[in-house]
Enzyme design. Structure first.
Site, PDB file in Angstrom:
ATOM      1  N   LYS A 273       0.786  -1.135   0.012  1.00 44.64           N
ATOM      2  CA  LYS A 273      -0.020   0.000  -0.205  1.00 44.64           C
ATOM      3  C   LYS A 273       0.839   1.336  -0.089  1.00 44.64           C
ATOM      4  O   LYS A 273       2.151   1.150   0.304  1.00 44.64           O
ATOM      5  CB  LYS A 273      -0.765  -0.050   1.100  1.00 44.64           C
ATOM      6  CG  LYS A 273      -1.978  -1.290   1.424  1.00 44.64           C
ATOM      7  CD  LYS A 273      -2.725  -1.618   0.289  1.00 44.64           C
ATOM      8  CE  LYS A 273      -3.714  -2.690   0.542  1.00 44.64           C
ATOM      9  NZ  LYS A 273      -3.671  -4.174  -0.133  1.00 44.64           N
TER      10      LYS A 273
HETATM   11  C1  PLP Z   1      -4.837  -5.074   0.862  1.00 45.90           C
HETATM   12  C2  PLP Z   1      -6.409  -4.992   0.618  1.00 45.90           C
HETATM   13  C3  PLP Z   1      -7.048  -5.469   1.609  1.00 45.90           C
HETATM   14  C4  PLP Z   1      -6.895  -6.474   2.767  1.00 45.90           C
HETATM   15  O1  PLP Z   1      -5.656  -5.699   3.595  1.00 45.90           O
HETATM   16  P1  PLP Z   1      -4.647  -6.680   4.367  1.00 45.90           P
HETATM   17  O2  PLP Z   1      -3.998  -5.572   5.408  1.00 45.90           O
HETATM   18  O3  PLP Z   1      -3.908  -7.381   3.531  1.00 45.90           O
HETATM   19  O4  PLP Z   1      -5.661  -7.424   4.997  1.00 45.90           O
HETATM   20  C5  PLP Z   1      -8.576  -5.360   1.477  1.00 45.90           C
HETATM   21  N1  PLP Z   1      -9.035  -4.850   0.365  1.00 45.90           N
HETATM   22  C6  PLP Z   1      -8.440  -4.328  -0.673  1.00 45.90           C
HETATM   23  C7  PLP Z   1      -8.837  -3.637  -1.744  1.00 45.90           C
HETATM   24  C8  PLP Z   1      -6.822  -4.346  -0.442  1.00 45.90           C
HETATM   25  O5  PLP Z   1      -6.013  -3.918  -1.508  1.00 45.90           O
END
Ligand code: PLP
Length: 381
Positions: free
Chosen positions: A185
């Site tokens: 992210k």
């Molecule tokens: C990364 C992501 C998640 C989940 O996040 P985590 O921290 O990996 O559990 C959920 N939804 C979307 C759209 C994502 O990109």
């Protein structure tokens, strides 16, 4: 001439000050949830207009806890998009509710808000939209729809920390807003997530779900009323996150500059004439979490995997975000089938994430575009 280094599709940027900060936390004698988590939550809350924010050890549990706080469970339906990381709909199943998919708008690649009303039933309790690649779903239309049908909204803003809507930060308004700080992210706490809530009552309930349902009082008081899990963030992770928040504006400005260069380079190379689909050229709302092209399936002689293989051979990473969720075995068993959501299925087969991260050089963009265009020209019917 030596081959250029492999260019991954993304890469976190952890600076020396953050590493030093982590070392201090490790030496401090307190490494799990503590003052760093509190400081992280305070910074996130400031970004979110002072609303209550609680940190967790993933974005996934954050969404699941939002559903639990909203009282959503068996017999309830939650409207969401089939084009997301499978966590989005898995958490709906995890609380015993049923996901109701609504196809995407092929222009934005986000849930088609115009199709939501037709999916509302007496069992509908919430809408869970996703800001794919960081591009926000139209918040005015979203919240108007939710209000009209008296639905909760759980924004899966895992990819859109730092994005805005009408100049306001995503998270600063609305109902529940869930962020992820996974390493891919825009800002990371290694693993982690955060939930923006409406009031202290909801925040306290989220804390209970976060850690075994425990409520502490006074020096030695402890009570348990509900079943919670083990979803707390560590101080080590929170310190990484704090170091990243200092860089958010700079990271996202760099992402914007790189995205602009992609558009210019693709235009110069005649990409759209070859049928290559580009993302919306948005430079006001999105944090440019990802740059995703759409391969021209009807004209392509080779499958996407071959394009990815050839990019890799040329030293360029790429990734798929995402295959359409309803086509997974688990979801087929629950009744979904091919053809249910044609736009999401087309995107699931043809979308391709190409490299975009703050430490990339301008010349990396040129190399990606040059390589992809050469490859495409060779692979078209
Ligand atoms: C990364 C992501 C998640 C989940 O996040 P985590 O921290 O990996 O559990 C959920 N939804 C979307 C759209 C994502 O990109």
């Amino acid at each position: 001439m030596s081959a250029p280094d492999f260019l991954p599709f993304t890469k976190p940027a952890i600076d020396d000050a953050t590493i030093q900060g982590v070392v201090e936390v490790l030496r401090s004698g307190w490494i799990t949830s503590g003052p760093q988590v509190k400081a992280f939550e305070a910074r996130l809350s400031a970004h979110c207009g002072g609303r209550p924010v609680r940190a967790f050890n993933s974005g996934t549990c954050t969404m699941e806890i939002a559903l639990r706080v909203a009282g959503i469970g068996p017999g309830h339906e939650v409207i969401t998009t089939p084009l997301s990381w499978v966590a989005t709909s898995n958490v709906i199943l995890a609380v015993g509710a049923r996901p109701v998919f609504v196809d995407i708008d092929p222009a934005t690649r986000n849930i088609d808000l115009g199709r939501i009303e037709a999916a509302v039933t007496p069992a509908t309790r919430a809408i869970m939209p996703v800001d794919l690649a960081g591009l926000p779903v139209d918040r005015d239309r979203l919240h108007a729809l939710a209000k009209k049908h008296r639905l909760r909204v759980i924004e899966d803003a895992a990819q859109s920390y730092g994005s805005t809507w009408q100049g306001r930060n995503i998270g600063a308004f609305g109902d529940f807003v869930s962020f992820s700080f996974h390493p891919n992210k825009n800002v990371t706490s290694i693993e982690g997530g955060a939930l923006v809530l409406n009031d202290e009552r909801e925040a306290t309930l989220a804390e209970q779900y976060r850690l075994q349902g425990v409520i502490r009082s006074g020096m030695d008081g402890m009570e348990v009323e509900i079943v919670g899990g083990k979803f707390n963030l560590t101080d080590v992770a929170a310190r990484v996150g704090l170091g990243q928040l200092d860089r958010l504006a700079e990271f996202n400005a760099r992402r914007h500059a790189l995205a602009r260069r992609y558009f210019a380079a693709f235009a110069a190379a005649g990409a759209e004439k070859l049928g290559l689909g580009l993302p919306p050229a948005n430079f006001t709302d999105t944090n440019w979490h990802m740059f995703q092209v759409m391969l021209p399936e009807p004209r392509l002689k080779v499958p996407r995997a071959v394009v990815m293989e050839e990019l890799k051979a040329a030293g360029i990473g790429s990734q798929v975000h995402y295959p359409a969720i309803h086509r997974f075995k688990l979801y087929r068993k629950l009744g979904w089938k091919d053809g249910d959501f044609p736009h999401a299925e087309y995107a699931g087969r043809n979308i391709l994430t190409i490299p975009l991260f703050p430490a990339m050089a301008d010349t990396d963009v040129d190399r990606v575009v040059g390589t992809l265009m050469t490859l495409l020209k060779r692979s078209l019917k």
